[in-house]
Design a protein around this motif. Structure first.
Motif, PDB file in Angstrom:
ATOM      1  N   HIS A 128       2.065  -6.215  11.609  1.00  0.00           N
ATOM      2  CA  HIS A 128       1.978  -5.719  10.226  1.00  0.00           C
ATOM      3  C   HIS A 128       0.728  -6.285   9.574  1.00  0.00           C
ATOM      4  CE1 HIS A 128       3.056  -4.588   6.173  1.00  0.00           C
ATOM      5  NE2 HIS A 128       3.105  -5.854   5.803  1.00  0.00           N
ATOM      6  N   VAL A 169       4.542  -0.683   7.700  1.00  0.00           N
ATOM      7  CA  VAL A 169       3.215  -0.086   7.861  1.00  0.00           C
ATOM      8  C   VAL A 169       2.341  -1.023   8.683  1.00  0.00           C
ATOM      9  CG1 VAL A 169       1.132   0.657   6.642  1.00  0.00           C
ATOM     10  CG2 VAL A 169       3.377   1.183   5.696  1.00  0.00           C
ATOM     11  N   ALA A 182      -1.233  -1.745   8.925  1.00  0.00           N
ATOM     12  CA  ALA A 182      -2.404  -1.437   8.104  1.00  0.00           C
ATOM     13  C   ALA A 182      -3.674  -1.927   8.780  1.00  0.00           C
ATOM     14  CB  ALA A 182      -2.271  -2.072   6.721  1.00  0.00           C
ATOM     15  N   ALA A 185      -0.250   4.944   2.933  1.00  0.00           N
ATOM     16  CA  ALA A 185       0.389   4.131   3.969  1.00  0.00           C
ATOM     17  C   ALA A 185       0.493   4.910   5.269  1.00  0.00           C
ATOM     18  CB  ALA A 185       1.771   3.688   3.497  1.00  0.00           C
ATOM     19  N   HIS A 215      -2.827   4.788   6.910  1.00  0.00           N
ATOM     20  CA  HIS A 215      -3.025   3.489   7.571  1.00  0.00           C
ATOM     21  C   HIS A 215      -2.327   3.470   8.930  1.00  0.00           C
ATOM     22  CE1 HIS A 215      -5.214   1.438   4.518  1.00  0.00           C
ATOM     23  NE2 HIS A 215      -4.227   1.340   3.648  1.00  0.00           N
ATOM     24  N   SER A 216      -1.095   3.988   8.971  1.00  0.00           N
ATOM     25  CA  SER A 216      -0.356   4.002  10.228  1.00  0.00           C
ATOM     26  C   SER A 216      -1.037   4.879  11.265  1.00  0.00           C
ATOM     27  CB  SER A 216       1.084   4.482   9.989  1.00  0.00           C
ATOM     28  OG  SER A 216       1.837   3.499   9.311  1.00  0.00           O
TER      29      SER A 216
END
Length: 259
Positions: free
Chosen positions: A124, A154, A156, A240, A243-244
């Protein structure tokens, strides 16, 4: 199904007033301490909210403040809580320590009448850790954002890393069926079972990203892949999802040779 986050024998929760799409009901700030201990350990002070920090400071003499990872919804109140209580702050990243040494993987901490085991769980964020309380009933683990009470966490990029995260889930799975005490959302009853679910979810998402790349081409943008893989995403958490996708693309470049 979740179980109440306050059900642990050795922990209590003070819920921070910072609910939102990424924080769910808010940050669970944990108070750890044996029944006969006059002091407590605070895990994740949460936001810099005066009322919340007073509640933590007044819960008993605060012996130690621990941080699961660097994000501000966990750390913004650290300095003020340290000032209010005189307790040192310890985190894996030295930048978030105050008058305390950085945490190390497999370290054993004795405080407030409780033994706390540190487990490094990068993914994470690079500095994510979990805290195992072996004597907490049949055993419990404070998972920060590595495992949430609802949904999935998430990854990131660039600080988060999917390969590290998958390794961390495998590490946690080997710890067995500990009760899960997350930093957001309700508690969960079975660490190993939750890790199995998380690993299956990550494999499914990777397959969906692969399928999107086959349709769009290997040079598809993060935004275009997100449109396909997360078609029904709430706009409030679209960032988010992107980001994933970035983390998944970075993982596939290594594992599938996308470059």
């Amino acid at each position: 199904m979740g179980v109440p986050v306050h059900s642990s024998a050795l922990t209590r929760v003070v819920l921070a007033p910072n609910p939102g799409p990424m924080t769910l009901d808010g940050t669970n700030s944990y108070l750890i301490g044996a029944a006969d201990s006059p002091s407590v350990v605070v895990v994740d002070p949460g936001p810099d909210d005066p009322g919340h920090l007073r509640s933590l400071a007044n819960a008993g003499p605060v012996e130690l403040i621990l941080i699961t990872h660097r994000h501000r919804d966990h750390t913004a109140g650290s300095a003020e809580l340290a000032r209010l209580t005189g307790a040192p702050v310890r985190a894996f990243d030295p930048a978030f320590c105050i008058d305390g040494d950085p945490l190390t993987d497999e370290e054993e901490i004795s405080a407030a009448g409780v033994r706390i085991s540190v487990v490094a769980t990068p993914g994470h964020t690079a500095d994510s850790v979990c805290f195992v309380l072996a004597a907490d009933g049949a055993g419990s683990i404070l998972t920060g954002d590595t495992i949430l009470g609802r949904g999935t966490t998430v990854i990131a990029a660039p600080d988060g890393d999917l390969a590290d995260y998958l390794d961390s889930l495998a590490t946690l799975r080997r710890l067995g069926s500990l009760a899960v005490l997350p930093a957001h959302g309700p508690g969960l009853p079975d660490l190993a079972g939750i890790c199995d679910n998380y690993l299956a979810h990550r494999r499914q998402r990777l397959d969906e990203v692969r399928a999107a790349l086959e349709r769009l081409g290997a040079d598809a943008t993060t935004s275009a892949v997100t449109d396909l893989v997360y078609a029904d995403i709430d706009p409030a958490v679209r960032f988010a999802a992107e980001h994933s996708v970035e983390a998944q693309l970075a993982y596939l470049r290594t594992t599938d040779g996308l470059d």
